[in-house]
Every structure is written in structure tokens, then in C-alpha cells.
Motif scaffolding. Structure first.
Motif, PDB file in Angstrom:
ATOM      1  N   ALA B 105       0.652  -1.315  -0.123  1.00 23.32           N
ATOM      2  CA  ALA B 105       0.067   0.102  -0.241  1.00 23.32           C
ATOM      3  C   ALA B 105       0.799   1.555   0.288  1.00 23.32           C
ATOM      4  O   ALA B 105       0.456   2.356  -1.095  1.00 23.32           O
ATOM      5  CB  ALA B 105      -1.230   0.173   1.137  1.00 23.32           C
ATOM      6  N   SER B 106       1.980   0.958   0.944  1.00 26.60           N
ATOM      7  CA  SER B 106       2.613   2.302   0.344  1.00 26.60           C
ATOM      8  C   SER B 106       3.664   2.526  -0.740  1.00 26.60           C
ATOM      9  O   SER B 106       3.344   3.552  -0.935  1.00 26.60           O
ATOM     10  CB  SER B 106       3.614   2.581   1.623  1.00 26.60           C
ATOM     11  N   GLU B 107       3.943   2.018  -0.950  1.00 26.35           N
ATOM     12  CA  GLU B 107       4.726   1.916  -2.149  1.00 26.35           C
ATOM     13  C   GLU B 107       4.337   2.283  -3.464  1.00 26.35           C
ATOM     14  O   GLU B 107       4.252   2.896  -4.095  1.00 26.35           O
ATOM     15  CB  GLU B 107       5.282   0.759  -2.724  1.00 26.35           C
ATOM     16  N   ILE B 108       2.766   2.061  -3.633  1.00 27.12           N
ATOM     17  CA  ILE B 108       1.651   1.768  -4.580  1.00 27.12           C
ATOM     18  C   ILE B 108       1.134   3.291  -4.245  1.00 27.12           C
ATOM     19  O   ILE B 108       0.482   4.645  -5.176  1.00 27.12           O
ATOM     20  CB  ILE B 108       0.507   0.787  -4.742  1.00 27.12           C
ATOM     21  N   GLY B 109       0.728   3.686  -3.126  1.00 26.89           N
ATOM     22  CA  GLY B 109       0.651   5.073  -2.768  1.00 26.89           C
ATOM     23  C   GLY B 109       1.173   6.370  -2.699  1.00 26.89           C
ATOM     24  O   GLY B 109       1.216   7.223  -3.306  1.00 26.89           O
ATOM     25  N   SER B 201      -2.827  -9.291  -1.394  1.00 26.79           N
ATOM     26  CA  SER B 201      -2.313  -8.283  -2.197  1.00 26.79           C
ATOM     27  C   SER B 201      -3.863  -7.087  -2.611  1.00 26.79           C
ATOM     28  O   SER B 201      -3.004  -6.167  -3.226  1.00 26.79           O
ATOM     29  CB  SER B 201      -1.907  -9.472  -2.960  1.00 26.79           C
ATOM     30  N   SER B 202      -4.192  -7.663  -2.617  1.00 22.74           N
ATOM     31  CA  SER B 202      -5.415  -6.634  -3.433  1.00 22.74           C
ATOM     32  C   SER B 202      -6.915  -5.470  -2.586  1.00 22.74           C
ATOM     33  O   SER B 202      -6.192  -4.914  -3.626  1.00 22.74           O
ATOM     34  CB  SER B 202      -6.385  -7.890  -4.141  1.00 22.74           C
ATOM     35  N   LYS B 207      -5.798   0.065  -2.369  1.00 22.67           N
ATOM     36  CA  LYS B 207      -5.818   1.122  -0.607  1.00 22.67           C
ATOM     37  C   LYS B 207      -4.612   1.786  -1.102  1.00 22.67           C
ATOM     38  O   LYS B 207      -5.051   2.827  -0.819  1.00 22.67           O
ATOM     39  CB  LYS B 207      -5.687   0.304   0.372  1.00 22.67           C
ATOM     40  N   GLY B 208      -3.653   1.411  -2.076  1.00 25.72           N
ATOM     41  CA  GLY B 208      -2.628   2.334  -2.214  1.00 25.72           C
ATOM     42  C   GLY B 208      -2.553   2.942  -3.464  1.00 25.72           C
ATOM     43  O   GLY B 208      -2.787   4.074  -4.056  1.00 25.72           O
ATOM     44  N   TYR B 209      -3.760   2.039  -4.593  1.00 19.45           N
ATOM     45  CA  TYR B 209      -4.132   3.074  -5.617  1.00 19.45           C
ATOM     46  C   TYR B 209      -4.726   4.246  -5.713  1.00 19.45           C
ATOM     47  O   TYR B 209      -4.674   5.153  -6.192  1.00 19.45           O
ATOM     48  CB  TYR B 209      -4.160   1.850  -6.208  1.00 19.45           C
ATOM     49  N   ALA B 225      -5.064  -0.893   4.990  1.00 20.79           N
ATOM     50  CA  ALA B 225      -4.745  -1.628   4.153  1.00 20.79           C
ATOM     51  C   ALA B 225      -4.522  -2.672   5.369  1.00 20.79           C
ATOM     52  O   ALA B 225      -5.108  -3.881   5.233  1.00 20.79           O
ATOM     53  CB  ALA B 225      -3.538  -2.106   3.200  1.00 20.79           C
ATOM     54  N   VAL B 226      -3.692  -2.868   6.029  1.00 20.05           N
ATOM     55  CA  VAL B 226      -3.598  -3.899   7.231  1.00 20.05           C
ATOM     56  C   VAL B 226      -4.597  -4.328   7.519  1.00 20.05           C
ATOM     57  O   VAL B 226      -4.964  -5.689   8.126  1.00 20.05           O
ATOM     58  CB  VAL B 226      -2.156  -3.315   8.146  1.00 20.05           C
TER      59      VAL B 226
END
Ligand SMILES: Nc1ncnc2c1ncn2[C@@H]1O[C@H](COP(=O)(O)OP(=O)(O)O)[C@@H](O)[C@H]1O
Ligand SMILES: [Mg+2]
Lengths: 250, 246
Positions: B105-109, B201-202, B207-209, B225-226
Motif C-alpha cells: 500500500a505504501s509503495e503504490i500510494g 495483495s489485492s 488502498k495504495g492505488y 490496508a492492514v
């Protein structure tokens, strides 16, 4: 030439763009200016199709763009380069990989051709030796230059720059402005630049569109802008000590 | 209402993500990076937690069996059952939800708020497909391997505890872990793991997206997300147990 025809955009009831109508001319640096929050970024993102517009139409040299599906948009996007506000370099890729990315996605060039193109554009932005550096190892000005290199790697017809010199010192900001202006001339691109920097306006503002609260309030050149009697524009232009002194001199 | 809208948004994003990648080579490259980031980098924590938990289960079972009629074989048996049925698939998945979920989530966010996702789109890429599909694929393939690894280590940890404390003789423990064995328990555990891996993962990708704003929102969405994946894991644990074991 990009034609923006009567476009409007709102987010959940908040009207951000209000019937914008203008053209961005080929071979020129077209500036969109306005205060922070006036809708510059939204207008640019509508033009490149990152936001769907509520009303209106956008044409790229006579080709309709706004109504197309993602697949068809791709054909015109091949001809676009975009410089996002923070550079938007991919963190996990080094400079070379970043610049090569659009070539991998859009072309079938051989690795050798791609390398050659990467070298060429990195030379143009004056970064001949940064290939293996990661974005986290670059200064603000270098990030912008790599992002410009990536934006022009496909030799685009249209170049969009969102606040290309925000966050840079005046000297570096000027270098970036000159770079964009020279590239526009060399490649005969239709360049659109969002900015609130009066120095850029005076230096490279061949055509200027002033956005005020989501409306297109004024259009003209950088010589005309100093003599306008439009009240809101005057407020914006002469909002700094430096520009006020300029006015007194005239 | 908000939850229903969010579920719709999630479904649409998954629909975008599960398209055939345009460039196979690019997909494989992303997948390899995600195997490393999401799978291989979790081996350490899974190993430590599994060994210790196996040891603790064995010791607790042994200490609590003061009835002489109960066979000491039960120590090995119950350690095996607890690891396979519940601990490895569910608890390790919950731990991975914390570790892998927040990292996805934080990477994609971060990519969202720094406009890297916009940049991908302008370069003709379907960002959901490019970013989320490899992460789901990596998790769904790698998590079962981690879980099997965890089962072995947990049972081994129990054995070690028995030897070190002298509570149960080695041969009795080993006899215990071979008693009353039903291979379906492994199938059941793996089905759960795959479902949980998909959830982690989804949901975290979603949540990141969908972050909007800045770094504060990235943090908030990673936490969500968690939390969301953990709750869904527990709910699906209940549902799958009811469906598969009855
Ligand atoms: N994705 C979005 N969702 C909702 N509102 C937005 C979004 N993007 C921009 N806005 C709003 O649109 C207005 C114009 O923003 P923007 O175009 O970013 O201004 P600027 O001229 O500084 O670039 C702001 O009020 C902003 O809050
Ligand atoms: Mg802006």
C-alpha cells in the motif's frame, strides 16, 4: 496545435474549470498562469486525458482526443511528452531506465538504438554522465532535467510541463525555462507550461492564458501582459515587490 | 453506503488489473522484483515466529497433560494439528498482512501522490495491471511456500523444545506427529493461504492505488490496508473452515 473547446470539469459538486476555450500554438511556449488552486493542473490533466472532462472537446491537430477509449488515446499519447510537477521519475529505476521506459513501451527499437536515443536526450538536457544514478541521488534541478529527457525521448509533437521550475532556485529555474524553450523551437513542438512564476512569464511567455478561479480570464503575450488594465490579472502580475518596481520604472 | 461504493471501486480496479499484460517481458520483470520484495524478504520473520510458536505449543501441551491416562504422543499430534490447521495458514498470513500489506500500500500510494501512476498512464500503460497484478501473482505463488516452510519449522521447533526440556522423549514426539494424519488438512491449509494471499495483495493494492492527497494519506491508507486485510482474513477463515471441514 491543440484546441481546447469549451471544457468544464467539476469534482463532486465543486466546479474547477468553467467553459475554457483556447488554443495552444505549434512551435510556441504556451503558458497557463494563475494562482495556486486556480485549476492549472486540472486543465493540463484534462488535456492529456488523465481526467475525464464533463463537457467540451480537445483536439490535437484536428484529431479528437477527449472522447476516445484508452486504446485509441494511446496513439496520440505516443506523440505527447509530460513533465509532472515533482518529476514523477520511477523510484526503483535509474536515470537510463527511466528515460528508456517510454521507448520500451511505445517502440520496437533495438537496444542499441534505444541507448543512442537515451544518450542524445541526456546530452540535450546537459546530463551526459548520470545514467546509472537513482532518482534519490539527484538534486531537484537534475530530477527535472531527467524528467524532461524522458518526456522528449519519443520526439513528441506536444510537450506538457506542470510547474517546471517550482521548488528550484532562480538560477536553475531559468536554465530549465531556457531548456524547454529551446527544445520547443528545435522540435517544433506545441508546448504547454503551467506556471505561477512571473520570471518565466516574461522570459518565455509567447502566448499566455490567465486562469482565474477556473475561468479563462485573459490571453495575450508577455509584452501585452505588462500593460493590461485587467484588474485581477494586474493583482496577480504585480503581486511581488520586484514586479511592482518594474511597473514604476515604465 | 460508503462501503458499497468502495467495494464497487475495488471490483473495477481488479477488473483493470486482471487484463492480459501488454508486454510479457515487463510483467516478468516486475514479478521477479515482487518475488524478492514480498516473498524472499519475509523468510526471516516467518522462520523465527514459526520455530518459537511450535516450541511453545509443544511445551504448553506437555505441561498441561497431568492426567497419566493421556499419551505423550498427544504433544506431537497437537503441535502438528495446530501448526497445519491454524497457526501457519492464518497467523502467518496475519503477520504477512502487516508486513507485506503495508509495504504494497505504501509503495503504490507513494507512486500515486508523486504522480508516477499518472506518468505510467501517459506512457500508454495500464497502471493497475502493471503494478497490482504482479504483486497478487507473487503473493499467491509465494505465500503457500512460506506457509509450508512455516509448518515444518513449527513442528521442528516443538521437537526441539521437547528434547531441550526433556518433557517428551524424541521418539514419542515423532510418533505423535505421525499419528492420525489426514492429508486433507494440508489441502485445507493451502486453500486458505491462497485466499488470504489474494486478500492481502489485492486489498493493499487497492488502498495504495486510491490514495489521494499526500504522505499523511499514504500512511493512513497503509494502516487501513492492514486493518481491512486482517479483518477479512479472519472472516474468510471462518467461512472456509465451515465450507471445507464440515
Ligand atoms: N483529484 C481531485 N479531486 C478533487 N478536487 C481536486 C482534484 N484535483 C484538483 N482538485 C481541486 O481543483 C482545484 C484546482 O486545483 P489545481 O488544478 O491543482 O490547481 P493549480 O492551479 O494550483 O494547479 C483545487 O481547488 C483542488 O482542490
Ligand atoms: Mg498545480
Amino acid at each position: 496545435m491543440i484546441e481546447v473547446k469549451n471544457i468544464s470539469k467539476s469534482f463532486g459538486g465543486q466546479q474547477v474549470l468553467n467553459g475554457i476555450e483556447t488554443t495552444f500554438e505549434k512551435g510556441k511556449t504556451n503558458l497557463i498562469i494563475g494562482q495556486s488552486g486556480s485549476g492549472k493542473t486540472v486543465l493540463m490533466k484534462c488535456c492529456i486525458g488523465l481526467f475525464d472532462i464533463d463537457e467540451g472537446e480537445i483536439n490535437f491537430d484536428g484529431r479528437g482526443f477527449s472522447g476516445l477509449g484508452e486504446k485509441k488515446k494511446k496513439d496520440i499519447r505516443k506523440e505527447m511528452g509530460v513533465l509532472f510537477q515533482g518529476g514523477a521519475l520511477f523510484d526503483s529505476f535509474n536515470v537510463e531506465e527511466n528515460v528508456m521506459f517510454p521507448l520500451n513501451m511505445f517502440t520496437k527499437m533495438s537496444l542499441e538504438e534505444k541507448r543512442e536515443r537515451v544518450n542524445d536526450v541526456l546530452n540535450r538536457v546537459n546530463l551526459p554522465n548520470a545514467h546509472k544514478k537513482l532518482p534519490s541521488e539527484l538534486s531537484g534541478g537534475m530530477i527535472k532535467r531527467v524528467a524532461i529527457a524522458r518526456a522528449i525521448s519519443l520526439r513528441p509533437q506536444y510537450l506538457f510541463c506542470d510547474e517546471p521550475n517550482s521548488g528550484l532556485d532562480p538560477k536553475t529555474a531559468e536554465v530549465i525555462d531556457e531548456l524547454i524553450s529551446n527544445l520547443t523551437e528545435q522540435f517544433n513542438m506545441t508546448t504547454v507550461i503551467n506556471t505561477h512564476d512571473m520570471n518565466s512569464v516574461l522570459q518565455i511567455g509567447q502566448k499566455i492564458s490567465y486562469l482565474y478561479k477556473g475561468n479563462l480570464w485573459w490571453e495575450g503575450s508577455n509584452t501585452e501582459i505588462m500593460h493590461t488594465d485587467n484588474e485581477e490579472l494586474n493583482d496577480f502580475v504585480f503581486s511581488t515587490e520586484l514586479t511592482r518596481r518594474l511597473k514604476v520604472k515604465r | 453506503m460508503k462501503i458499497i461504493a468502495e467495494m464497487g471501486e475495488y471490483a473495477m480496479l481488479m477488473f483493470q488489473a486482471f487484463k492480459r499484460p501488454d508486454k510479457g517481458r515487463v510483467f516478468r520483470r516486475q514479478l521477479m522484483m515482487d518475488f524478492q520484495d514480498l516473498g524472499a524478504n519475509s523468510i526471516g520473520i516467518v522462520a523465527i515466529i514459526s520455530v518459537f510458536t511450535g516450541a511453545i505449543i509443544a511445551m504448553q501441551t506437555a505441561y498441561n497433560m497431568d492426567n497419566p491416562l493421556l499419551s505423550l504422543k498427544l504433544v506431537g499430534f497437537s503441535t502438528r494439528q495446530m501448526m497445519i490447521l491454524e497457526f501457519s495458514p492464518t497467523i502467518i498470513s496475519l503477520i504477512l498482512a502487516g508486513k507485506v500489506g503495508s509495504s504494497i500500500a505504501s509503495e503504490i500510494g507513494t507512486m500515486r501522490v508523486t504522480e508516477q501512476i499518472d506518468a505510467l498512464k501517459v506512457m500508454g500503460i495500464n497502471p493497475a495491471n502493471y503494478l497490482i497484478l504482479p504483486k497478487i501473482t507473487a503473493s499467491v505463488i509465494y505465500n503457500p511456500l512460506l506457509i509450508i516452510f512455516s509448518m515444518f519449522l513449527g513442528i521442528g521447533g516443538g521437537w526441539l523444545a521437547c528434547i531441550v526440556t526433556g518433557l517428551v522423549p524424541s521418539s514419542v514426539y515423532i510418533e505423535g506427529i505421525q499419528s492420525w494424519y489426514d492429508p486433507f488438512t494440508i489441502t485445507y491449509a493451502l486453500i486458505k493461504t491462497v485466499v488470504f494471499a489474494f486478500i492481502i495483495s489485492s486489498i493493499s493494492g487497492f488502498k495504495g492505488y486510491t490514495v489521494s492527497g499526500g504522505s499523511v494519506e499514504v500512511g493512513r491508507n497503509s494502516t487501513q490496508a492492514v486493518v481491512y486485510s486482517s479483518i477479512l482474513i479472519i472472516i474468510f477463515d471462518l467461512i472456509l473452515t465451515q465450507l471445507l471441514l464440515v
